[in-house]
Design a protein around this motif. Structure first.
Motif, PDB file in Angstrom:
ATOM      1  N   GLN A 187       0.869  -1.261  -0.002  1.00  0.00           N
ATOM      2  CA  GLN A 187       0.202   0.051  -0.118  1.00  0.00           C
ATOM      3  C   GLN A 187       0.934   1.283   0.314  1.00  0.00           C
ATOM      4  O   GLN A 187       0.608   2.314  -0.651  1.00  0.00           O
ATOM      5  N   LYS A 226       2.317   1.796  -3.091  1.00  0.00           N
ATOM      6  CA  LYS A 226       1.201   1.986  -4.305  1.00  0.00           C
ATOM      7  C   LYS A 226       1.695   0.860  -5.514  1.00  0.00           C
ATOM      8  O   LYS A 226       1.541   1.202  -6.406  1.00  0.00           O
ATOM      9  N   ILE A 269      -3.246  -2.683  -4.504  1.00  0.00           N
ATOM     10  CA  ILE A 269      -4.414  -2.290  -4.127  1.00  0.00           C
ATOM     11  C   ILE A 269      -4.739  -3.242  -3.044  1.00  0.00           C
ATOM     12  O   ILE A 269      -5.202  -4.332  -3.271  1.00  0.00           O
ATOM     13  N   ASP A 314      -7.707   0.019   0.999  1.00  0.00           N
ATOM     14  CA  ASP A 314      -8.007   1.047  -0.106  1.00  0.00           C
ATOM     15  C   ASP A 314      -9.482   1.184  -0.620  1.00  0.00           C
ATOM     16  O   ASP A 314     -10.310   1.922  -0.737  1.00  0.00           O
ATOM     17  N   ASP A 350      -5.041   5.511  -8.673  1.00  0.00           N
ATOM     18  CA  ASP A 350      -6.026   6.107  -7.749  1.00  0.00           C
ATOM     19  C   ASP A 350      -7.435   5.885  -8.451  1.00  0.00           C
ATOM     20  O   ASP A 350      -8.651   5.980  -7.954  1.00  0.00           O
ATOM     21  N   ILE A 397      -9.252   2.757  -8.030  1.00  0.00           N
ATOM     22  CA  ILE A 397      -9.701   2.558  -6.511  1.00  0.00           C
ATOM     23  C   ILE A 397     -11.006   3.414  -6.629  1.00  0.00           C
ATOM     24  O   ILE A 397     -12.152   2.848  -5.943  1.00  0.00           O
TER      25      ILE A 397
END
Length: 710
Positions: free
Chosen positions: A480, A483, A486, A543, A584, A587
């Motif tokens: 996490q 990155k 996820i 996430d 992102d 997510i």
């Protein structure tokens, strides 16, 4: 009261203790006193944050030891507790003075009360229960008072036994209805016969329970007392008596040397309750479930040793042994015949402990899923077999099958080896820090992946839940923070941010005339994420949050009485992975999908229902009311049947290497069949695949990685 979950989370971080014997002398001739003195000395010198052994410490030991022996308050009388209370604030002094007065008093009284109950419960079960009486039982055992006298104790046991019997009676009544409706020529049984059979079932269960407790010796109860003391330092510091240490080693490595059968004591006999697939017994078809082992003969011995009536731990010691040695068992078969079986012991691996993988196919694409039950390793030789090498092997096999994205399933994984967590993280990143480890005295070490090789540079999803702990949290947190992957699952993981070492207590003695003293699992360090945060109490926050059955139940580190606190340190020097184009955005897409999911809404509703039912403490003992309550529950839970009917429309298949094994191992084939069936109902896996489809890899970055490898 401490949570029973600690028994399910014994697989915690292990390091190899480098301590040698101490200069302090332990000369008391009483082994129990030496153990008290030695253990408190080791805790004082080695624990990350040693507790003050004071009056408050004493009170907690007092409460937890008595509660541990009699959690349902069905042995001790109020007068016993009143007598015990003189020691409530003295146990700390007794520990320092090696005074065992409190333990001796409680142990001896407990033995007496158990003998009283052994005479009591058969009398209760002689008489049919009156299920027309309007009564109930309070199962909030923490808050009910101790009984005043034997008359009240008899009444408590009557209700407890009626509570145990009413469910068997209900099942018998329902089974009788079915037989009357479906079996032609069936001779029906009346209610009195069914009730008598239900009481007999309860009686048998109690007999087996007391048969087990009869095998326990004073040293077993003293081990419980020692564990109660050391757990006051923190929930993960434990004392292991010698048999417990062996079982712990087995859980950590997933392997043992023996015959490959699980044994249980039954009416003085040692009974085979499971044959472990792939083990010597299984390969040679030596034993079957239900066989009774009567005698054990070693290679070098002329006469076999009878194990009838022997403690199961002692029998197991005789039966297991080093790889390559032989043992001859005298066996009574299920059909009554008696035979001898000579078995060559071997390494037995518990398949359910190890990593396993499956290929998921959807709309022309292939994805891999690796399930890792724990972070195992061989405590004698790390290189022989461990979780990291197995996960690497599974990744390579999945890549051969054209895997385009990987799901690493850490749900329910309670931890294991710190080193394997670091090594697994290294499979997904270039060089860099994975976890920070702090020792007492502000010393800090950064554990790094020093291998520039990336075994998998494609899309990655980590699945977690509330039971993902320790090493699982290290790995999920690192992925996490970088990155790199996820994290999908519960609101937060378990929240265990401490490191334990197992210390062999025998190595702390200059001379030892007491035999094996066991071992101490002791908290020596705390670990921190590379961003400086701790997983202690806080866990890893997903996430993408998905509710599950544990969502409203207290199961985490924060629910213990005495966990170490949360804190932060400085971040390590690390570079966020820039291999994704739309990390992102993926997510956010996932959150949007899940917000519309009727299945997840139903899962959340079911979790709330489970919480509500768990909080109900009054159970009816009137049969009509009991049946009405069951019918009400059935009606309330009908809508949750859809959870089992769910189909994620994904296709699962085993890899070629495993298919080859299945041709010989029908048990493995059946296990994988069930696993795939469960995965097909799994919405968490479905969403993981959706996220993998959304994640796009930066081809320029991937090209750089490929160049580095070359």
């Amino acid at each position: 009261m401490r949570k029973n979950l600690k028994l399910l989370l014994l697989a915690v971080f292990i390091g190899v203790a480098s301590c040698s014997f101490t200069t302090k002398e332990f000369n008391d001739p009483n082994k129990d006193k030496v153990l008290i003195d030695l253990i408190t000395y080791v805790l004082e010198k080695g624990h990350y944050s040693p507790a003050d052994i004071n009056d408050e410490f004493s009170k907690h030991v007092y409460d937890n030891f008595i509660t541990g022996l009699d959690p349902l308050k069905r042995y001790f009388l109020a007068s016993d507790i009143e007598e015990f209370q003189q020691y409530e604030l003295l146990i700390d002094d007794q520990i320092k003075e090696k005074d065992l007065s409190f333990f001796n008093l409680v142990y001896e009284r407990f033995q007496k009360r158990m003998e009283d109950v052994k005479l009591m419960y058969p009398k209760v079960l002689e008489t049919p229960f009156d299920y027309s009486a309007d009564e109930s039982i309070n199962v909030d055992y923490d808050n009910i008072p101790y009984v005043k006298d034997r008359e009240e104790l008899m009444e408590r046991w009557r209700k407890q036994l009626k509570f145990s019997t009413i469910s068997s009676y209900y099942d018998a009544v329902e089974e009788e209805k079915t037989k009357r409706e479906t079996e032609e020529g069936y001779e029906p049984k009346n209610d009195a016969e069914l009730e008598a059979k239900a009481r007999e079932t309860t009686h048998t269960s109690l007999e087996e329970y007391f048969e087990f407790t009869d095998d326990l010796e004073r040293k077993d109860y003293f081990s419980i007392f020692l564990t109660t003391i050391v757990e006051e330092f923190d929930p993960h510091t434990n004392y292991f008596a010698p048999p417990d240490r062996d079982r712990f080693d087995l859980r950590m490595s997933g392997r043992l040397e023996g015959i490959g059968a699980r044994l249980q004591k039954k009416n003085d006999y040692i009974k085979v309750v499971e044959v472990i697939s792939g083990g010597p017994v299984w390969r040679g078809e030596h034993l079957e479930v239900g066989d009774l082992i009567l005698k054990v003969k070693q290679e070098e011995e002329d006469e076999p040793v009878s194990i009838v009536g022997m403690r199961v731990d002692d029998a197991v010691k005789l039966i297991k042994g080093p790889k390559g040695t032989k043992v001859t068992l005298t066996v009574k078969r299920v059909d009554g015949s008696i035979e001898e079986e000579t078995i060559t012991r071997d390494v037995v691996e518990l398949e359910e402990t190890y990593a396993k993988s499956t290929l998921i196919e959807e709309e022309g694409k292939s994805f891999g899923l690796i399930n890792l039950p724990q972070f195992y390793f061989n405590m004698e030789d790390y290189k022989e077999r461990n979780a990291a090498s197995d996960v690497k092997q599974e990744i390579l096999r999945l890549k051969e099958e054209g895997m385009e994205g990987l799901v690493l399933d850490l749900r329910g994984n309670g931890g294991g080896s710190l080193r394997t967590a670091v090594d697994i993280a290294g499979l997904f990143i270039e060089e860099g820090p994975v976890v920070q480890v702090a020792s007492s005295g502000s010393r800090k070490e950064v554990l790094k992946d020093k291998d520039s090789e990336i075994v998998w540079d494609g899309p990655l999803v980590i699945l977690v839940n509330e039971l993902s702990a320790s090493a699982s949290e290290i790995l999920a947190a690192a992925m996490q923070d970088y990155k790199r992957g996820i994290v999908i699952g519960s609101k937060q993981t378990y929240g265990k941010g401490t490191v334990q070492n197992v210390l062999d207590l025998n190595e702390w003695m200059r001379s030892n005339n007491f035999g094996d003293l066991g071992a101490l699992k002791i908290t020596t360090q705390k670990f921190y994420r590379v961003n400086g945060g701790s997983t202690q109490l806080e866990g890893v926050k997903s996430d993408v949050i998905m509710p599950d059955q544990y969502s409203y139940i207290d199961v985490g580190e924060r629910d213990y009485e005495n966990p170490l606190p949360y804190d932060k340190i400085e971040a390590a020097d690390y570079d966020v992975w820039d291999g994704y184009v739309d990390f992102d955005a993926s997510i956010e897409k996932s959150k949007e999908r899940l917000a519309k999911s009727e299945q997840l809404q139903l899962i959340d509703e079911n979790a709330r229902y489970i919480k509500m039912r768990r909080d109900e403490m009054e159970v009816p003992l009137n049969f009509d009311a009991y049946v009405a309550d069951i019918e009400k529950r059935k009606e309330e839970t009908k809508k949750f049947d859809k959870l089992e009917e769910y189909d994620n429309q994904l296709s699962f298949r085993s890899l070629p290497s495993e298919i080859q094994l299945m041709k010989q191992d029908t048990t493995l084939r059946e296990k994988r069949k069930r696993w795939h069936k469960n995965l097909a109902k799994d919405i968490y896996v479905e969403e993981a695949i959706n996220v993998l489809r959304d994640l796009r890899i930066n081809n320029i970055k991937a090209g750089k990685v490929a160049d580095m490898k070359n």
